[in-house]
Design a protein around this motif. Structure first.
Motif, PDB file in Angstrom:
ATOM      1  N   LYS A  38      12.793  42.828  10.654  1.00 49.80           N
ATOM      2  CA  LYS A  38      13.419  42.404  11.914  1.00 49.80           C
ATOM      3  C   LYS A  38      13.117  40.926  12.155  1.00 49.80           C
ATOM      4  O   LYS A  38      12.033  40.438  11.836  1.00 49.80           O
ATOM      5  CB  LYS A  38      12.855  43.224  13.077  1.00 49.80           C
ATOM      6  CG  LYS A  38      13.069  44.726  12.952  1.00 49.80           C
ATOM      7  CD  LYS A  38      14.412  45.121  13.529  1.00 49.80           C
ATOM      8  CE  LYS A  38      14.490  46.617  13.769  1.00 49.80           C
ATOM      9  NZ  LYS A  38      15.721  46.990  14.473  1.00 49.80           N
ATOM     10  N   SER A  39      14.070  40.258  12.767  1.00 50.14           N
ATOM     11  CA  SER A  39      13.930  38.813  13.007  1.00 50.14           C
ATOM     12  C   SER A  39      13.052  38.513  14.219  1.00 50.14           C
ATOM     13  O   SER A  39      13.083  39.228  15.218  1.00 50.14           O
ATOM     14  CB  SER A  39      15.306  38.185  13.231  1.00 50.14           C
ATOM     15  OG  SER A  39      16.150  38.421  12.134  1.00 50.14           O
ATOM     16  N   PHE A  40      12.305  37.434  14.095  1.00 55.17           N
ATOM     17  CA  PHE A  40      11.506  36.896  15.201  1.00 55.17           C
ATOM     18  C   PHE A  40      11.323  35.408  14.922  1.00 55.17           C
ATOM     19  O   PHE A  40      11.089  35.023  13.777  1.00 55.17           O
ATOM     20  CB  PHE A  40      10.133  37.581  15.265  1.00 55.17           C
ATOM     21  CG  PHE A  40       9.343  37.278  16.502  1.00 55.17           C
ATOM     22  CD1 PHE A  40       9.374  38.128  17.591  1.00 55.17           C
ATOM     23  CD2 PHE A  40       8.550  36.132  16.585  1.00 55.17           C
ATOM     24  CE1 PHE A  40       8.629  37.855  18.740  1.00 55.17           C
ATOM     25  CE2 PHE A  40       7.808  35.843  17.724  1.00 55.17           C
ATOM     26  CZ  PHE A  40       7.860  36.712  18.807  1.00 55.17           C
ATOM     27  N   GLN A  41      11.465  34.583  15.945  1.00 53.91           N
ATOM     28  CA  GLN A  41      11.268  33.145  15.762  1.00 53.91           C
ATOM     29  C   GLN A  41      10.056  32.679  16.556  1.00 53.91           C
ATOM     30  O   GLN A  41      10.036  32.771  17.783  1.00 53.91           O
ATOM     31  CB  GLN A  41      12.512  32.368  16.201  1.00 53.91           C
ATOM     32  CG  GLN A  41      13.642  32.393  15.175  1.00 53.91           C
ATOM     33  CD  GLN A  41      14.652  31.293  15.432  1.00 53.91           C
ATOM     34  OE1 GLN A  41      15.461  31.385  16.352  1.00 53.91           O
ATOM     35  NE2 GLN A  41      14.605  30.254  14.618  1.00 53.91           N
ATOM     36  N   LEU A  42       9.067  32.171  15.848  1.00 49.37           N
ATOM     37  CA  LEU A  42       7.881  31.641  16.516  1.00 49.37           C
ATOM     38  C   LEU A  42       8.223  30.412  17.336  1.00 49.37           C
ATOM     39  O   LEU A  42       7.689  30.200  18.416  1.00 49.37           O
ATOM     40  CB  LEU A  42       6.805  31.291  15.481  1.00 49.37           C
ATOM     41  CG  LEU A  42       6.112  32.469  14.805  1.00 49.37           C
ATOM     42  CD1 LEU A  42       5.187  31.975  13.714  1.00 49.37           C
ATOM     43  CD2 LEU A  42       5.342  33.301  15.826  1.00 49.37           C
ATOM     44  N   ASP A  43       9.139  29.581  16.820  1.00 49.57           N
ATOM     45  CA  ASP A  43       9.534  28.368  17.532  1.00 49.57           C
ATOM     46  C   ASP A  43      11.030  28.103  17.325  1.00 49.57           C
ATOM     47  O   ASP A  43      11.418  27.374  16.409  1.00 49.57           O
ATOM     48  CB  ASP A  43       8.720  27.165  17.055  1.00 49.57           C
ATOM     49  CG  ASP A  43       9.012  25.907  17.889  1.00 49.57           C
ATOM     50  OD1 ASP A  43       9.759  26.015  18.881  1.00 49.57           O
ATOM     51  OD2 ASP A  43       8.492  24.840  17.546  1.00 49.57           O
ATOM     52  N   PRO A  44      11.880  28.685  18.194  1.00 51.27           N
ATOM     53  CA  PRO A  44      13.326  28.487  18.067  1.00 51.27           C
ATOM     54  C   PRO A  44      13.749  27.032  18.266  1.00 51.27           C
ATOM     55  O   PRO A  44      14.852  26.649  17.867  1.00 51.27           O
ATOM     56  CB  PRO A  44      13.908  29.366  19.187  1.00 51.27           C
ATOM     57  CG  PRO A  44      12.810  30.304  19.570  1.00 51.27           C
ATOM     58  CD  PRO A  44      11.532  29.575  19.311  1.00 51.27           C
ATOM     59  N   HIS A 163      24.320  37.554  15.972  1.00 53.60           N
ATOM     60  CA  HIS A 163      24.104  38.657  16.924  1.00 53.60           C
ATOM     61  C   HIS A 163      22.965  39.562  16.449  1.00 53.60           C
ATOM     62  O   HIS A 163      22.150  40.025  17.259  1.00 53.60           O
ATOM     63  CB  HIS A 163      25.394  39.472  17.082  1.00 53.60           C
ATOM     64  CG  HIS A 163      25.236  40.681  17.954  1.00 53.60           C
ATOM     65  ND1 HIS A 163      25.122  40.602  19.326  1.00 53.60           N
ATOM     66  CD2 HIS A 163      25.143  42.015  17.639  1.00 53.60           C
ATOM     67  CE1 HIS A 163      24.976  41.831  19.835  1.00 53.60           C
ATOM     68  NE2 HIS A 163      24.987  42.697  18.832  1.00 53.60           N
ATOM     69  N   ASN A 164      22.899  39.808  15.132  1.00 58.16           N
ATOM     70  CA  ASN A 164      21.839  40.660  14.578  1.00 58.16           C
ATOM     71  C   ASN A 164      20.462  40.066  14.827  1.00 58.16           C
ATOM     72  O   ASN A 164      19.513  40.770  15.190  1.00 58.16           O
ATOM     73  CB  ASN A 164      22.040  40.834  13.071  1.00 58.16           C
ATOM     74  CG  ASN A 164      23.417  41.370  12.724  1.00 58.16           C
ATOM     75  OD1 ASN A 164      24.407  40.680  12.905  1.00 58.16           O
ATOM     76  ND2 ASN A 164      23.491  42.593  12.227  1.00 58.16           N
ATOM     77  N   VAL A 165      20.362  38.749  14.629  1.00 54.25           N
ATOM     78  CA  VAL A 165      19.079  38.055  14.860  1.00 54.25           C
ATOM     79  C   VAL A 165      18.692  38.156  16.332  1.00 54.25           C
ATOM     80  O   VAL A 165      17.556  38.511  16.668  1.00 54.25           O
ATOM     81  CB  VAL A 165      19.170  36.574  14.429  1.00 54.25           C
ATOM     82  CG1 VAL A 165      17.864  35.842  14.776  1.00 54.25           C
ATOM     83  CG2 VAL A 165      19.449  36.465  12.933  1.00 54.25           C
ATOM     84  N   HIS A 166      19.641  37.861  17.199  1.00 52.85           N
ATOM     85  CA  HIS A 166      19.362  37.899  18.638  1.00 52.85           C
ATOM     86  C   HIS A 166      19.005  39.315  19.102  1.00 52.85           C
ATOM     87  O   HIS A 166      18.137  39.493  19.958  1.00 52.85           O
ATOM     88  CB  HIS A 166      20.560  37.366  19.419  1.00 52.85           C
ATOM     89  CG  HIS A 166      20.703  35.876  19.318  1.00 52.85           C
ATOM     90  ND1 HIS A 166      21.851  35.199  19.675  1.00 52.85           N
ATOM     91  CD2 HIS A 166      19.840  34.922  18.897  1.00 52.85           C
ATOM     92  CE1 HIS A 166      21.685  33.903  19.467  1.00 52.85           C
ATOM     93  NE2 HIS A 166      20.477  33.715  18.993  1.00 52.85           N
ATOM     94  N   THR A 167      19.671  40.312  18.536  1.00 53.12           N
ATOM     95  CA  THR A 167      19.373  41.700  18.892  1.00 53.12           C
ATOM     96  C   THR A 167      17.924  42.049  18.548  1.00 53.12           C
ATOM     97  O   THR A 167      17.213  42.678  19.344  1.00 53.12           O
ATOM     98  CB  THR A 167      20.326  42.668  18.169  1.00 53.12           C
ATOM     99  OG1 THR A 167      21.671  42.403  18.591  1.00 53.12           O
ATOM    100  CG2 THR A 167      19.994  44.119  18.490  1.00 53.12           C
ATOM    101  N   ASP A 168      17.482  41.634  17.377  1.00 50.32           N
ATOM    102  CA  ASP A 168      16.092  41.885  16.967  1.00 50.32           C
ATOM    103  C   ASP A 168      15.108  41.216  17.918  1.00 50.32           C
ATOM    104  O   ASP A 168      14.081  41.800  18.296  1.00 50.32           O
ATOM    105  CB  ASP A 168      15.855  41.346  15.553  1.00 50.32           C
ATOM    106  CG  ASP A 168      16.468  42.220  14.472  1.00 50.32           C
ATOM    107  OD1 ASP A 168      16.955  43.319  14.799  1.00 50.32           O
ATOM    108  OD2 ASP A 168      16.461  41.795  13.296  1.00 50.32           O
ATOM    109  N   ILE A 169      15.418  39.983  18.295  1.00 50.78           N
ATOM    110  CA  ILE A 169      14.515  39.217  19.162  1.00 50.78           C
ATOM    111  C   ILE A 169      14.459  39.824  20.564  1.00 50.78           C
ATOM    112  O   ILE A 169      13.380  39.934  21.166  1.00 50.78           O
ATOM    113  CB  ILE A 169      14.942  37.736  19.203  1.00 50.78           C
ATOM    114  CG1 ILE A 169      14.709  37.091  17.821  1.00 50.78           C
ATOM    115  CG2 ILE A 169      14.181  36.976  20.283  1.00 50.78           C
ATOM    116  CD1 ILE A 169      15.281  35.703  17.670  1.00 50.78           C
TER     117      ILE A 169
END
Length: 209
Positions: A38-44, A163-169
């Motif tokens: 699953k996606s997560f961004q430490l620093d977008p 959308h998939n990335v944002h959904t995970d976040i």
């Protein structure tokens, strides 16, 4: 057993945690595991074309000296060695992880998500590859088994898999996940951080009861 892993390929502890989990899973040869990344961004907010070295970057982020940052990275490098990983922060190029995350989602449509994550981790932490450089991303994705034309389509259309990335976040936020790696086991138990192998082993045993 399904294991969902929220992670960022710019996170050194996520790669370490991946190795710790893999070691734990090897202790259960008769158990079937489904791994979903699953996606997560430490620093977008990281610039798409940063090119900054990691020592200066962390110093700015933490409000510390570059010398302190170098020492912190030395500690992480030593910890990585304990699980067989070879980190070279002196070569690492700070990059925004959004596009690599979108490529991972492309890989997931072909059951290659785990392969793509491994290649991105190694490229960033060991090989000093720029994960915001399109030719580099195509080369790495091909190594995972992805068709170059499909990767190019993702690179040329910044809406693909966004959308998939944002959904995970968003899902991570709903679960109260504030840092990664984060491992969810059948949505019943969780392990947060790059915990020792035994923590994963105990969690799996609890689920098997």
């Amino acid at each position: 057993m399904k294991i969902e892993i929220w992670s960022d390929m710019m996170c050194p502890f996520c790669y370490i945690g991946k190795r710790q989990l893999e070691t734990a899973l090897a202790e259960f040869p008769n158990e079937k595991f489904e791994i979903e990344w699953k996606s997560f961004q430490l620093d977008p907010s990281t610039p798409l074309q940063s090119g900054q070295d990691v020592f200066s970057y962390l110093a700015e982020q933490k409000g510390i000296s570059v010398e302190q940052s170098i020492e912190m990275h030395k500690d992480v490098t030593e910890r990585a060695k304990t699980v067989g990983l070879d980190y070279h922060f002196d070569k690492a190029i700070v990059a925004n992880s959004l596009t690599p995350h979108r490529i991972v989602h492309l890989a997931k449509t072909k059951n290659l998500g785990g392969e793509m994550e491994e290649i991105f981790f190694k490229a960033y932490f060991t090989e000093g590859k720029d994960l915001n450089d399109n030719p580099t991303l195509i080369e790495l994705a091909e190594k995972a088994g992805l068709p170059s034309n499909e990767v190019l389509e993702v690179l040329e259309n910044d809406k693909l898999f966004l959308h998939n990335v944002h959904t995970d976040i968003i899902e991570a936020q709903q679960f109260g996940i504030k840092g990664v790696p984060f491992f969810a086991f059948d949505r019943k138990f969780a392990v947060s951080g790059a915990q020792p192998v035994e923590a994963f082993v105990q969690t799996i045993k609890e689920l098997q009861k």
